[in-house]
Enzyme design. Structure first.
Site, short mmCIF file in Angstrom:
data_model
loop_
_atom_site.label_atom_id
_atom_site.label_comp_id
_atom_site.label_asym_id
_atom_site.label_seq_id
_atom_site.Cartn_x
_atom_site.Cartn_y
_atom_site.Cartn_z
N MET A 118 -2.16 3.20 -2.43
CA MET A 118 -1.44 4.56 -2.71
C MET A 118 -2.03 5.53 -3.59
SD MET A 118 2.29 5.00 -4.64
CE MET A 118 1.51 4.18 -6.21
N ASP A 120 -1.40 10.25 -3.62
CA ASP A 120 -0.69 11.43 -4.03
C ASP A 120 0.85 11.14 -3.61
OD1 ASP A 120 -3.24 12.26 -3.91
OD2 ASP A 120 -3.06 13.99 -2.83
N GLN A 136 1.10 9.13 -0.12
CA GLN A 136 0.06 8.69 0.83
C GLN A 136 -0.27 7.27 0.71
OE1 GLN A 136 -3.55 11.49 0.59
NE2 GLN A 136 -2.18 12.94 -0.09
N ASP A 244 -3.07 20.97 1.40
CA ASP A 244 -1.94 20.59 0.28
C ASP A 244 -1.07 21.93 0.21
OD1 ASP A 244 -3.49 18.63 0.08
OD2 ASP A 244 -4.39 18.89 -1.70
#
Length: 643
Positions: A118, A120, A136, A244
């Site tokens: 895992m 962000d 994520q 992003d």
């Protein structure tokens, strides 16, 4: 399946040209003139090239080496500690971890997926009674790769239900990863989700998604807009330097505005786009902000904070009693840096209050001075607060992560407010709901003399919440501040460079050793260190030293910390959350925060101890503190009966 485009994009506004008075313009080498013609031509060419080069959607791979190399190909940080070993030149020998040690490392009240990798946090929001957390996630291995959006829901930000994966890389524009994105609530309460996809040719593009069924409180199914990608890297921006998107906010002209992080040469930048429908966008000639020599800005965040009240504000709020925060995650250093300043809506620019601590430079303020990265805030309309998520990487090896079957942890969500006492920094504090896990407690009041270590009788110390205040004995303080004091001036002190908790000074260090074994062969001190400046005024540092946190030699160990503001009349206060391999420290009510990881080999299960220590040379310290044992949070897969 519900019709998506009409549902999600109902807002239209008259076109209102922005002011021509621009500042902070993009350098001439990358200016867009005429912008619409150039972008149209460039976009058409890149779309054709990407489509021709499209590779088949890949199945998940368990090849850890392959997934690491994909991170580099995609232009995103691999977010592990391998780089540290490469640049440090330190010798690393594999430690013989066993399952007992590795099982202990798993946290019990921090968010982790059921297994695997895992990184962000993505698009957090509150919707129809549920907190939603997307992240994520590699569902096939313990390093970056095969990135999907994991999804979990909670009623209180503490107990979580794992839901099915929200989005997978199944389109040409996100075949190499569904990476970071943000949620925006429209005027009618519907949700848009903007996210970055990585194409088959490793180009970063922006995409739109939305719930298939807005009446579903769990938001189980998501639809990708048929017109994706909605944004391609503009001229002058690298194909791997465009990612992003932020939560959108309303401009005074009635448009929606977003920011996307990037770089131009070595200048970190935040590109600004306006839209009325979330399908088509206008790239503004100005940058929200730019700072030379800071490299790629990723996971940019932008939001208002109140100057007068300790409350959260919706992202679109502006006004006289509001400051704005710009935060960027620095791809070069893996640090989340922020600054407080003034936003000018008319020309879409932002100016820091203090340029000497601007975003990205070495003196900039950090959310967290430990292992904390790629953070994201959201406005929680349920409780009128702004909440911060951030993840922490593992400090052990990829091989150890493979053996234990998981990697990375999210910090406890933190509220974010402006420090109205200083006006110069933020205050971050664990959400109040974490206190629901407090079980039994013990209250202590101890005075510890110079060079003293005292055991604290709390039983097993793997899951603790500690709140403490410290007072240096007045006579000792006056002696050390006097003109004839033996205390030398220390203008250059830093937690990282001073050697840690074993280096003694007149007024420190003092604090707690957590995750310690009985003999203190393994322990992690969290402490204050007080120094005297040339003006004879005291400066206080809040630090965490995990150099002796483990006997293993294949773990990255460091000293973390920073100066913490202490105002006249304030006692020194700290809070520490201990959750197995995760330690979160908060100095002076959250003015300075430190997240660190510890991987003890002996101080595990019932062998974990807590100690109070004072390693000062010339001062006694009184500590008044409460220690709570913490119960485990409830994290498990969702079943229909859970409703």
């Amino acid at each position: 399946m519900a019709s998506s485009e009409a549902l999600l994009l109902p807002v239209t506004y008259p076109q209102d040209p922005l002011s021509k008075s621009r500042s902070d313009r993009i350098p001439e080498t990358s200016r867009r003139r005429p912008i619409k013609v150039l972008i149209a031509v460039f976009s058409s060419l890149i779309l054709i090239a990407l489509y021709v080069a499209l590779t088949d959607t890949h199945e998940g791979s368990n090849d850890e080496t392959a997934t690491e190399s994909r991170a580099s190909l995609a232009g995103v940080s691999e977010k592990d500690n391998e780089r540290f070993w490469r640049v440090s030149g330190r010798k690393r020998e594999t430690f013989p971890w066993n399952d007992t040690m590795l099982s202990w490392q798993h946290t019990v009240f921090h968010f982790q997926p059921e297994k695997h990798w895992m990184n962000d946090p993505n698009g957090p929001l509150f919707y129809k009674g549920w907190y939603h957390f997307f992240y994520q996630h590699n569902p096939y291995g313990t390093v970056w790769g095969n990135i999907v959006w994991g999804h979990a829901v909670s009623k209180d930000l503490i107990h979580w239900l794992y839901l099915p994966i929200a989005m997978v890389p199944d389109q040409w524009y996100d075949v190499n990863g569904v990476i970071t994105g943000s949620a925006t609530f429209l005027d009618d309460g519907s949700i848009v989700m903007l996210y970055t996809g990585i194409t088959g040719e490793f180009v970063q593009v922006q995409n739109l998604a939305y719930p298939e069924d807005p009446s579903d409180p769990l938001l189980l199914k998501w639809v990708k807009f048929s017109g994706n990608p909605i944004l391609l890297p503009p001229p002058g921006i690298g194909a791997k330097d465009f990612r992003d998107p932020t939560t959108a906010w309303k401009t005074s002209a009635g448009k929606w505005r977003i920011v996307i992080g990037s770089k131009i040469n070595r200048t970190g930048v935040s590109l600004v786009y306006d839209t009325t429908d979330f399908k088509t966008y206008e790239l503004l000639d100005t940058l929200l902000h730019q700072v030379p020599n800071t490299g790629e800005w990723e996971c940019v965040d932008f939001y208002p904070v109140s100057k007068t009240e300790a409350i959260g504000l919706d992202t679109s709020v502006k006004g006289r009693d509001v400051k704005h925060v710009v935060k960027a995650s620095m791809d070069d250093t893996r640090m989340d840096l922020y600054a407080i300043g003034t936003y000018f809506d008319s020309n879409a620019t932002w100016i820091p209050d203090n340029p000497s601590i601007d975003v990205g430079i070495s003196t900039a303020l950090r959310y967290d001075y430990g292992t904390f990265y790629a953070s994201k805030t959201f406005y929680d309309q349920n409780k009128g607060r702004r909440v911060l998520w951030g993840f922490t990487i593992e400090s052990d090896t990829v091989a150890a992560d493979q053996q234990k079957g998981w990697a990375s942890v999210q910090t406890i969500p933190r509220t974010v407010v402006l420090d109205t006492k200083t006006g110069k920094n933020l205050i971050l504090w664990p959400v109040e709901e974490i206190e629901s896990l407090r079980l039994s407690s013990k209250r202590f009041n101890m005075t510890v003399g110079p060079g003293t270590v005292v055991p604290v009788d709390v039983g097993s110390a793997s899951q603790l919440d500690i709140e403490a205040e410290f007072v240096i004995k007045k006579d000792d303080l006056e002696i050390n501040l006097g003109d004839n004091s033996a205390v030398g001036y220390d203008e250059d002190f830093s937690c990282e460079a001073n050697g840690g908790s074993t280096v003694r000074g007149a007024l420190g260090p003092f604090g707690f050793s957590v995750l310690a074994d009985q003999s203190l062969s393994e322990h992690t001190p969290v402490y204050f260190y007080v120094t005297k400046g040339k003006d004879s005024k005291l400066k206080t540092f809040f630090c965490t030293d995990n150099l002796r946190s483990t006997m293993a030699n294949d773990v990255v160990t460091s000293i973390y910390g920073s100066l913490v503001p202490v105002l006249k009349g304030e006692k020194l206060t700290m809070r520490i959350l201990v959750d197995h391999s995760m330690i979160e420290g908060f100095g002076q009510g959250g003015r300075t925060c430190i997240t660190s990881r510890a991987y003890p080999t002996k101080a595990i299960y019932g062998a974990t101890k807590l100690f109070l220590f004072n390693n000062a040379i010339d001062a006694s310290v009184t500590a008044s503190f409460t220690v709570w044992q913490m119960i485990s949070a409830f994290l498990h897969p969702y079943f229909a009966d859970d409703l």
